[in-house]
Design an enzyme around this catalytic site. Structure first.
Site, PDB file in Angstrom:
ATOM      1  CG  HIS A 116      -1.887   1.224   1.387  1.00 11.90           C
ATOM      2  ND1 HIS A 116      -3.123   1.101   0.842  1.00 11.90           N
ATOM      3  CD2 HIS A 116      -1.519   2.453   1.588  1.00 11.90           C
ATOM      4  CE1 HIS A 116      -3.581   2.218   1.173  1.00 11.90           C
ATOM      5  NE2 HIS A 116      -2.909   3.154   1.692  1.00 11.90           N
ATOM      6  CD  GLU A 117       1.496   3.656   3.818  1.00 10.29           C
ATOM      7  OE1 GLU A 117       1.550   4.778   3.082  1.00 10.29           O
ATOM      8  OE2 GLU A 117       0.449   3.448   4.476  1.00 10.29           O
ATOM      9  CG  HIS A 136       0.238   6.394  -0.600  1.00 15.71           C
ATOM     10  ND1 HIS A 136      -0.774   6.988  -1.294  1.00 15.71           N
ATOM     11  CD2 HIS A 136      -0.247   5.574   0.306  1.00 15.71           C
ATOM     12  CE1 HIS A 136      -1.878   6.700  -0.430  1.00 15.71           C
ATOM     13  NE2 HIS A 136      -1.672   6.001   0.469  1.00 15.71           N
TER      14      HIS A 136
END
Length: 598
Positions: A388-389, A392
């Site tokens: 997820h990170e 980003h």
């Protein structure tokens, strides 16, 4: 026996992010901070002169130089603070630069009103000149907002009081993060353990029903003691936003939140309506969960318990990296190379240490690497968090590599799309390749919970926000009891007749910090729906759709978010992305019931 957390200096450098690539030490930070202080007054020399093409270009270049420097300072200060929140030196750095940002905003406040005072035809002719062409979209965007921009003096005043207007959020944060304490409860071993917000997430997923019920009632009964204060804080925050909306002459607060990004208010309303029209899918989920948990009655505190025990895993970080890369393989070699480079080059701060900020996030600025803060704990959920990170951060990497500074930040509306696309690809890979029945059920339940909490739950939050803002706009006061009733009725509607909506849940609104960021939460649902659409198209159509998706990652904010997504093949003005997400939710329920029936 649990091991104590290491101090920051005891963590090996290979497991820390390379923040020294921004500044080697605080002396370098202080030199640049002084340089920023010296540069800032230069901005005011251009006041009243922006109608001259050469002065406008000089101002824009100076403003970028100042903003980029301020960005570096902010990123360094908050990263160093988050490494060790007990370090007073870095707390001071963070406070100093964040306070100075308010002064920077005040000094820049003349720009927009002055741009609007220039004859539009003259301005547009100037923007056709080669050296100013890059700024055309930015200034056209300002011109579109002309009816909502105030005089220079009023803009300066609003910028100057912006810190005061954040008072309700600061009060809420101090109350919820520091002042509220919870009693002890019995844990699964029958021992007394202090309840905290962090521990609540563990307790509410406990297989021991008495533990999760006790945690649920203890947490919300504690919040209920502060009901009136929490209500005053939240409604004051809403009133501030309504005041700003009226001051800027918007029809209502929803329009004032969406219109600056050219997002039609219909996107918000359609998202709520599409979910409302499909609540039978969530009702079905509750019914299935009740059946599979073998419960005579299902309560609100039963919603988070996994249907299958969490697999006992200990996944080393290097293994987690390889698992994520396999999941992201459909994105192609270029994407995977950037991912690998990020891990090797020190983007990621991996392990927890004493006083390190909890949770996970992605950060960085135009003149820094993208960075990721983790608190890696060797669990499967930590693997998903890494995906997820890094989603980003790779979005930021592409955007900054392909856009000039002024368009390098992607909008909030698009902020969760790339990160969630990574999660979707990873969970799809894990489900498809899992042979063990129980592990497969666990993974299916994980994706169901993602959709329940990120789409259904966040849209329920969005409905609550809309109701509270509309009431206050009509001059209808809202007490703590009013907010509790609104929340209770929404839970009844969303979860259906199979669940007992316990009265303790009525105060849950007081636990949601996102309500202080006006009309933010619906973007979790729209972002998830857009990510679901991207993941589906990438898995079904391969390379062609990957290139379209990378086009989205490279777009930054050179166009409005709805258009950026539409060019990449996802139309958020249509209900289809949300409907397709609900379709996936139902497919997962079918898979779960099919496995359980065999």
């Amino acid at each position: 026996m649990a091991t104590s957390l290491k101090k920051r200096e005891e963590i090996e450098n290979q497991f820390k992010w390379k923040v020294e690539k921004i500044y080697k030490n605080t002396d370098e930070f202080e030199k640049d901070f002084k340089r920023l202080q010296e540069m800032l007054p230069e901005i005011l020399k251009y006041q009243g002169k922006l109608n001259e093409e050469d002065k406008l270009l000089e101002y824009l270049k100076l403003d970028e130089k100042i903003s980029r420097l301020a960005g570096k300072l902010v990123i360094y200060a908050h990263m160093k603070h988050d490494e060790d929140t007990g370090n007073s030196t870095y707390q001071s750095l963070k406070d100093k630069i964040f306070a100075y940002i308010a002064e920077l905003s005040s000094k820049q406040a003349f720009f927009v009103p002055e741009i609007l005072s220039i004859n539009e035809d003259t301005l547009r002719k100037s923007l056709e000149k080669e050296e100013l062409k890059m700024y055309k979209f930015m200034i056209e965007d300002i011109l579109k907002k002309k009816d909502h921009i105030l005089s220079k003096e009023k803009e300066e005043l609003l910028a100057a009081v912006s810190d005061c207007m954040q008072g309700p959020e600061k009060i809420y944060s101090a109350l919820s993060d520091a002042d509220i304490t919870f009693p002890e409860i019995k844990n699964e071993d029958g021992e007394m353990e202090e309840l905290t917000e962090a521990k609540y997430n563990r307790f509410i997923q406990s297989k021991d029903r008495a533990v999760r019920e006790d945690a649920f009632k203890t947490l919300f009964d504690t919040f209920k003691k502060y009901k009136n204060t929490m209500a005053a804080s939240l409604t004051s925050n809403v009133k501030n936003f309504v005041f700003n909306s009226k001051t800027r002459k918007y029809k209502n607060s929803l329009e004032s939140s969406l219109k600056p990004n050219n997002i039609p208010v219909e996107v918000y309303h359609n998202t709520v309506k599409t979910i409302d029209d499909n609540l039978d899918s969530l009702h079905r989920y509750v019914k299935v969960k009740k059946k599979l948990l073998n419960l005579d009655e299902i309560h609100m505190y039963d919603l988070y318990v996994p249907l299958i025990d969490t697999p006992k895993t200990h996944i080393e970080f290097d293994e987690a990296v390889e698992i994520v890369k396999k999941g992201l393989n459909p994105l192609g070699e270029e994407y995977l190379n950037i991912f690998t480079k990020g891990i090797k080059d020190g983007w990621v701060d991996i392990y927890p240490n004493k006083n390190k900020r909890g949770g996970a996030y992605s950060t960085g600025d135009y003149d820094t690497m993208p960075y990721v803060l983790l608190n890696y704990d060797y669990k499967l959920n930590d693997v998903s968090t890494l995906a997820h990170e890094m989603g980003h951060s790779i979005h930021s990497y592409y955007s900054r590599k392909n856009q000039p500074y002024i368009y390098s930040d992607y909008s909030l509306f698009c902020a969760e799309v790339a990160s969630t696309t990574n999660e979707k690809l990873l969970i799809h890979h894990l489900i498809e390749n899992e042979k063990d029945k129980n592990k497969k059920l666990f993974l299916i339940n994980q994706e169901l919970e993602q959709i329940r909490t990120t789409v259904f739950r966040q849209v329920m939050f969005a409905e609550f926000e809309l109701i509270t803002h509309e009431n206050i706009e009509k001059g209808i006061p809202l007490t703590g009891d009013d907010l509790c009733k609104i929340w209770h009725d929404l839970n009844v509607k969303y979860f259906g007749e199979d669940i007992i909506v316990d009265e303790e849940i009525d105060i849950e609104w007081a636990r949601i910090p996102h309500f202080y960021w006006d009309f933010y939460v619906y973007q979790y649902a729209t972002g998830y729906a857009a990510a679901n659409s991207f993941a589906n198209s990438i898995l079904e159509n391969g390379k062609e759709k990957v290139e379209k998706y990378k086009g989205f990652l490279k777009s930054g904010s050179f166009d409005y978010p709805i258009e950026v997504l539409k060019k990449a093949g996802v139309d958020m003005t249509s209900p289809k992305p949300v409907e397709d997400t609900i379709k996936r939710f139902n497919e997962l329920l079918d898979m779960m019931e099919g496995i359980c029936d065999n």
